[in-house]
Design a protein around this motif. Structure first.
Motif, PDB file in Angstrom:
ATOM      1  N   GLU A  72       9.684   6.319   3.515  1.00 22.99           N
ATOM      2  CA  GLU A  72      10.541   6.327   2.315  1.00 22.99           C
ATOM      3  C   GLU A  72      11.521   5.161   2.356  1.00 22.99           C
ATOM      4  OE1 GLU A  72      10.260   9.156   4.365  1.00 22.99           O
ATOM      5  OE2 GLU A  72       8.594   9.727   3.065  1.00 22.99           O
ATOM      6  N   GLU A  73      12.063   4.906   3.556  1.00 22.11           N
ATOM      7  CA  GLU A  73      13.068   3.839   3.658  1.00 22.11           C
ATOM      8  C   GLU A  73      12.451   2.476   3.360  1.00 22.11           C
ATOM      9  OE1 GLU A  73      16.575   2.683   6.720  1.00 22.11           O
ATOM     10  OE2 GLU A  73      14.558   2.191   7.380  1.00 22.11           O
ATOM     11  N   VAL A  74      11.309   2.170   3.998  1.00 26.14           N
ATOM     12  CA  VAL A  74      10.729   0.834   3.764  1.00 26.14           C
ATOM     13  C   VAL A  74      10.261   0.717   2.311  1.00 26.14           C
ATOM     14  CG1 VAL A  74      10.100   0.299   6.154  1.00 26.14           C
ATOM     15  CG2 VAL A  74       8.452   1.423   4.702  1.00 26.14           C
ATOM     16  N   GLU A  75       9.817   1.827   1.756  1.00 24.84           N
ATOM     17  CA  GLU A  75       9.373   1.801   0.362  1.00 24.84           C
ATOM     18  C   GLU A  75      10.556   1.415  -0.551  1.00 24.84           C
ATOM     19  OE1 GLU A  75       6.969   5.247  -0.820  1.00 24.84           O
ATOM     20  OE2 GLU A  75       7.884   5.055  -2.799  1.00 24.84           O
ATOM     21  N   ALA A  76      11.669   2.107  -0.367  1.00 31.26           N
ATOM     22  CA  ALA A  76      12.832   1.832  -1.222  1.00 31.26           C
ATOM     23  C   ALA A  76      13.363   0.417  -0.986  1.00 31.26           C
ATOM     24  CB  ALA A  76      13.919   2.859  -0.953  1.00 31.26           C
ATOM     25  N   LEU A  77      13.360  -0.029   0.269  1.00 32.61           N
ATOM     26  CA  LEU A  77      13.856  -1.386   0.547  1.00 32.61           C
ATOM     27  C   LEU A  77      12.923  -2.448  -0.040  1.00 32.61           C
ATOM     28  CD1 LEU A  77      15.124  -0.830   4.208  1.00 32.61           C
ATOM     29  CD2 LEU A  77      16.545  -1.408   2.235  1.00 32.61           C
ATOM     30  N   SER A  78      11.625  -2.123  -0.132  1.00 29.96           N
ATOM     31  CA  SER A  78      10.702  -3.100  -0.730  1.00 29.96           C
ATOM     32  C   SER A  78      10.952  -3.212  -2.241  1.00 29.96           C
ATOM     33  CB  SER A  78       9.242  -2.754  -0.425  1.00 29.96           C
ATOM     34  OG  SER A  78       8.834  -1.589  -1.123  1.00 29.96           O
ATOM     35  N   ILE A  79      11.346  -2.097  -2.851  1.00 26.75           N
ATOM     36  CA  ILE A  79      11.680  -2.137  -4.287  1.00 26.75           C
ATOM     37  C   ILE A  79      12.911  -3.031  -4.484  1.00 26.75           C
ATOM     38  CG2 ILE A  79      12.422  -0.754  -6.284  1.00 26.75           C
ATOM     39  CD1 ILE A  79      10.846   1.602  -5.084  1.00 26.75           C
ATOM     40  N   LEU A  80      13.904  -2.813  -3.612  1.00 25.65           N
ATOM     41  CA  LEU A  80      15.135  -3.608  -3.699  1.00 25.65           C
ATOM     42  C   LEU A  80      14.809  -5.102  -3.561  1.00 25.65           C
ATOM     43  CD1 LEU A  80      18.234  -3.211  -3.854  1.00 25.65           C
ATOM     44  CD2 LEU A  80      18.281  -3.328  -1.374  1.00 25.65           C
ATOM     45  N   MET A  81      13.869  -5.446  -2.672  1.00 27.41           N
ATOM     46  CA  MET A  81      13.506  -6.859  -2.485  1.00 27.41           C
ATOM     47  C   MET A  81      12.894  -7.449  -3.749  1.00 27.41           C
ATOM     48  SD  MET A  81      14.461  -8.138   0.329  1.00 27.41           S
ATOM     49  CE  MET A  81      13.575  -9.682   0.232  1.00 27.41           C
ATOM     50  N   SER A  82      12.060  -6.661  -4.444  1.00 28.35           N
ATOM     51  CA  SER A  82      11.481  -7.180  -5.702  1.00 28.35           C
ATOM     52  C   SER A  82      12.590  -7.513  -6.696  1.00 28.35           C
ATOM     53  CB  SER A  82      10.562  -6.143  -6.360  1.00 28.35           C
ATOM     54  OG  SER A  82       9.423  -5.923  -5.589  1.00 28.35           O
ATOM     55  N   PHE A  83      13.583  -6.623  -6.767  1.00 30.10           N
ATOM     56  CA  PHE A  83      14.678  -6.843  -7.718  1.00 30.10           C
ATOM     57  C   PHE A  83      15.546  -8.028  -7.288  1.00 30.10           C
ATOM     58  CE2 PHE A  83      14.528  -3.666 -11.009  1.00 30.10           C
ATOM     59  CZ  PHE A  83      13.487  -2.874 -10.550  1.00 30.10           C
ATOM     60  N   LYS A  84      15.729  -8.162  -5.972  1.00 27.28           N
ATOM     61  CA  LYS A  84      16.550  -9.269  -5.467  1.00 27.28           C
ATOM     62  C   LYS A  84      15.874 -10.599  -5.793  1.00 27.28           C
ATOM     63  CE  LYS A  84      18.706  -8.413  -1.525  1.00 27.28           C
ATOM     64  NZ  LYS A  84      19.084  -8.330  -0.116  1.00 27.28           N
ATOM     65  N   CYS A  85      14.572 -10.708  -5.479  1.00 28.68           N
ATOM     66  CA  CYS A  85      13.864 -11.963  -5.736  1.00 28.68           C
ATOM     67  C   CYS A  85      13.879 -12.275  -7.230  1.00 28.68           C
ATOM     68  CB  CYS A  85      12.419 -11.886  -5.230  1.00 28.68           C
ATOM     69  SG  CYS A  85      12.313 -11.778  -3.435  1.00 28.68           S
ATOM     70  N   ALA A  86      13.675 -11.240  -8.048  1.00 24.99           N
ATOM     71  CA  ALA A  86      13.658 -11.461  -9.503  1.00 24.99           C
ATOM     72  C   ALA A  86      15.045 -11.870  -9.996  1.00 24.99           C
ATOM     73  CB  ALA A  86      13.186 -10.197 -10.219  1.00 24.99           C
ATOM     74  N   ALA A  87      16.089 -11.256  -9.471  1.00 22.62           N
ATOM     75  CA  ALA A  87      17.453 -11.537  -9.954  1.00 22.62           C
ATOM     76  C   ALA A  87      17.866 -12.982  -9.698  1.00 22.62           C
ATOM     77  CB  ALA A  87      18.455 -10.584  -9.308  1.00 22.62           C
ATOM     78  N   VAL A  88      17.379 -13.570  -8.582  1.00 22.00           N
ATOM     79  CA  VAL A  88      17.776 -14.963  -8.297  1.00 22.00           C
ATOM     80  C   VAL A  88      16.687 -15.961  -8.693  1.00 22.00           C
ATOM     81  CG1 VAL A  88      19.488 -14.433  -6.512  1.00 22.00           C
ATOM     82  CG2 VAL A  88      17.109 -14.740  -5.847  1.00 22.00           C
ATOM     83  N   GLY A  89      15.625 -15.460  -9.330  1.00 22.46           N
ATOM     84  CA  GLY A  89      14.609 -16.365  -9.874  1.00 22.46           C
ATOM     85  C   GLY A  89      13.656 -16.944  -8.848  1.00 22.46           C
ATOM     86  N   LEU A  90      13.362 -16.201  -7.763  1.00 24.66           N
ATOM     87  CA  LEU A  90      12.381 -16.691  -6.789  1.00 24.66           C
ATOM     88  C   LEU A  90      10.981 -16.239  -7.195  1.00 24.66           C
ATOM     89  CD1 LEU A  90      14.098 -15.879  -3.344  1.00 24.66           C
ATOM     90  CD2 LEU A  90      14.000 -18.087  -4.513  1.00 24.66           C
ATOM     91  N   PRO A  91       9.963 -17.085  -6.980  1.00 25.04           N
ATOM     92  CA  PRO A  91       8.597 -16.667  -7.302  1.00 25.04           C
ATOM     93  C   PRO A  91       8.003 -15.839  -6.171  1.00 25.04           C
ATOM     94  CG  PRO A  91       8.610 -18.933  -6.557  1.00 25.04           C
ATOM     95  CD  PRO A  91      10.028 -18.463  -6.489  1.00 25.04           C
ATOM     96  N   LEU A  92       8.651 -14.729  -5.875  1.00 29.57           N
ATOM     97  CA  LEU A  92       8.246 -13.868  -4.757  1.00 29.57           C
ATOM     98  C   LEU A  92       8.343 -12.416  -5.181  1.00 29.57           C
ATOM     99  CD1 LEU A  92      10.250 -15.523  -1.819  1.00 29.57           C
ATOM    100  CD2 LEU A  92       7.782 -15.664  -2.179  1.00 29.57           C
ATOM    101  N   GLY A  93       7.574 -11.560  -4.500  1.00 29.72           N
ATOM    102  CA  GLY A  93       7.634 -10.133  -4.772  1.00 29.72           C
ATOM    103  C   GLY A  93       8.389  -9.410  -3.673  1.00 29.72           C
ATOM    104  N   GLY A  94       8.333  -8.081  -3.713  1.00 35.87           N
ATOM    105  CA  GLY A  94       9.113  -7.296  -2.754  1.00 35.87           C
ATOM    106  C   GLY A  94       8.249  -6.606  -1.720  1.00 35.87           C
ATOM    107  N   GLY A  95       8.623  -6.780  -0.470  1.00 33.87           N
ATOM    108  CA  GLY A  95       7.955  -6.076   0.623  1.00 33.87           C
ATOM    109  C   GLY A  95       8.987  -5.660   1.662  1.00 33.87           C
ATOM    110  N   LYS A  96       8.635  -4.769   2.538  1.00 36.48           N
ATOM    111  CA  LYS A  96       9.515  -4.419   3.668  1.00 36.48           C
ATOM    112  C   LYS A  96       8.666  -3.693   4.694  1.00 36.48           C
ATOM    113  CE  LYS A  96      13.985  -4.721   4.629  1.00 36.48           C
ATOM    114  NZ  LYS A  96      14.839  -5.833   4.162  1.00 36.48           N
ATOM    115  N   GLY A  97       8.991  -3.918   5.969  1.00 32.85           N
ATOM    116  CA  GLY A  97       8.218  -3.252   7.012  1.00 32.85           C
ATOM    117  C   GLY A  97       9.106  -2.778   8.134  1.00 32.85           C
ATOM    118  N   GLY A  98       8.517  -2.010   9.016  1.00 29.59           N
ATOM    119  CA  GLY A  98       9.319  -1.568  10.144  1.00 29.59           C
ATOM    120  C   GLY A  98       8.520  -0.744  11.131  1.00 29.59           C
ATOM    121  N   ILE A  99       9.122  -0.586  12.297  1.00 29.68           N
ATOM    122  CA  ILE A  99       8.541   0.279  13.321  1.00 29.68           C
ATOM    123  C   ILE A  99       9.629   1.255  13.739  1.00 29.68           C
ATOM    124  CG2 ILE A  99       7.435   0.387  15.593  1.00 29.68           C
ATOM    125  CD1 ILE A  99       6.502  -2.490  15.208  1.00 29.68           C
TER     126      ILE A  99
END
Ligand code: NAD
Length: 397
Positions: A72-99
């Motif tokens: 759940e945590e990495v999922e939510a953080l990956s959503i946040l990354m998509s919004f962050k990249c979009a907000a600053v205009g980067l041509p990137l999507g959102g991902g997150k990983g962890g162990i």
């Protein structure tokens, strides 16, 4: 923090009249990889990589090693990354990983084995044009260097563009270390310029004096007086301005502020930083630092969110009513991902840029993002925080 982000996205989408169907798609994660890693010693760990949305470009986001990592945590953080990249205009999507691991319980060889095993499993799903991971909580350039090497072994591709946050010798970028703190300085400065207040003397309190807080303090403008800083043990105060170099040296020696004994500062309780009598408060420690329980104590007129999600949604409503401006995390702390993007660009083009070039591009992205959300906040009559989400949502849709 994660609930707050989802709530704010949902509220913003409702204000933009976005249908439930589109909102559901916006919040849906493309793919979550969940697997188990077993070390030679027999120790087993759960591992994850969430890939939220790649419509703007390859997935991008850190890998953390922490006992509390969950799907759940990495999922939510990956959503946040998509919004962050979009907000600053980067041509990137959102991902997150962890162990899910406490790295303090492993020796260095086990950490290398774990890092390589993570990539052995994931290599078909990541790579320079698919998903470009980076360091995050408890991971660093050494771990990323091992991961890059493993990626090349598994794929036979001689590329360093598979990960960012590498060491300088192995393809890392100049300017990465200071990027997040410096990005926060750029964001605040541009906001003050837009309000024509850039030459005013202002006082600032910084909660958290780690990698991000320290660089924010070090790169502050000459007319900004840092009067309060804190770590988890105590806060330090001097209404005439603290000696930042002295404090950085103190922290770099591995000491805690509660043990600071110098005439240059008064030692107070750690949480007193929230009610510091300053113009600006910079939460640079943890998520959920400002809640409905302490939002009423805040005297600052501007909050710069350098931590991820430091202001909860109910706290934000209290602050918004009081007229406090919140410069949101998805722009204020995007310096790290922006310089990651610049590292990736350098790698793809086999270039190494001087720090001046990296920082001028970082400045361009953050300033443009602040200008855009400032103008949306004026035209749509919404807060800067909501304007940032509006911009990101529109770009993602
Ligand atoms: P860090 O571990 O280097 O530093 C954290 C600091 O916060 C330390 O000084 C610690 O003592 C302090 N702290 C912890 N609990 C506290 C408390 N209750 N009160 C006051 N201080 C407390 O971490 P960092 O890399 O500086 O990251 C700080 C925040 O910024 C985190 O929320 C992180 O997710 C976010 N962030 C970091 C980056 C980056 O590039 N490092 C990028 C984006 C967001």
């Amino acid at each position: 923090m994660l609930k707050t982000t989802r709530k704010l996205i949902k509220k913003t989408a409702a204000n933009l009249n976005i249908s439930d169907d589109v909102l559901t798609r916006l919040l849906k994660v493309d793919k979550i990889h969940e697997f188990e890693i077993q070390l030679k010693s027999g120790k087993k760990f759960k591992a994850y990589r969430s890939q939220h949305n790649n419509r703007l470009g390859p997935y991008k986001g850190g890998i953390r090693f922490h006992p509390e990592v969950t799907a759940e945590e990495v999922e939510a953080l990956s959503i946040l990354m998509s919004f962050k990249c979009a907000a600053v205009g980067l041509p990137l999507g959102g991902g997150k990983g962890g162990i899910s691991v406490n790295p303090k319980e492993l020796n260095i060889d086990e950490i290398e084995e774990l890092s390589r095993a993570y990539v052995k499993h994931l290599h078909p799903h990541i790579g320079p044009d698919k998903d470009v991971p980076a360091p995050d909580v408890n991971t660093n350039s050494q771990i990323i260097d091992w991961m890059v090497d493993e990626y090349s072994r598994q794929t036979n591709l001689e590329t360093v563009a598979s990960f960012t946050g590498k060491s300088l010798l192995k393809g890392g970028s100049h300017g990465r270390e200071a990027a997040t703190g410096y990005g926060g300085v750029i964001a605040l400065n541009r906001y003050l310029e837009l309000k024509n207040e850039q030459n005013k003397e202002i006082s600032i309190a910084i909660q958290g004096f780690g990698k991000v807080g320290k660089f924010f303090a070090r790169r502050s403008r000459p007319n900004w007086k840092i009067t309060d800083v804190s770590d988890s043990s105590a806060s330090l105060q001097n209404s005439q301005g603290l000696d930042i170099d002295e404090l950085i040296k103190f922290k770099n020696d591995g000491k805690s502020f509660k043990d600071f004994s110098s005439a240059t500062a008064t030692v107070l309780k750690s949480n007193q930083i929230i009610s510091a009598d300053t113009d600006v408060l910079v939460p640079a420690a943890l998520g959920n630092a400002i809640t409905q329980n302490n939002a009423g104590l805040i005297k600052a007129k501007i909050i710069v969110e350098l931590a991820n999600g430091p202001v909860t949604e109910p706290a934000f409503r209290i602050l918004d009513k009081k007229g406090v401006t919140v410069l949101p995390d998805i722009i204020a702390n995007a310096g790290g991902v922006i310089v990651s993007y610049l590292e990736w660009q350098q790698n793809l083009n086999h270039e190494k840029w001087p720090v001046e070039k990296v920082e001028s591009r970082l400045k361009m992205y953050i300033e443009k993002a602040i200008e855009t959300v400032y103008s949306v906040s004026k035209s749509d009559k919404v807060s800067i925080k909501e304007a940032a989400l509006r911009v990101a949502i529109k770009r993602l849709i």
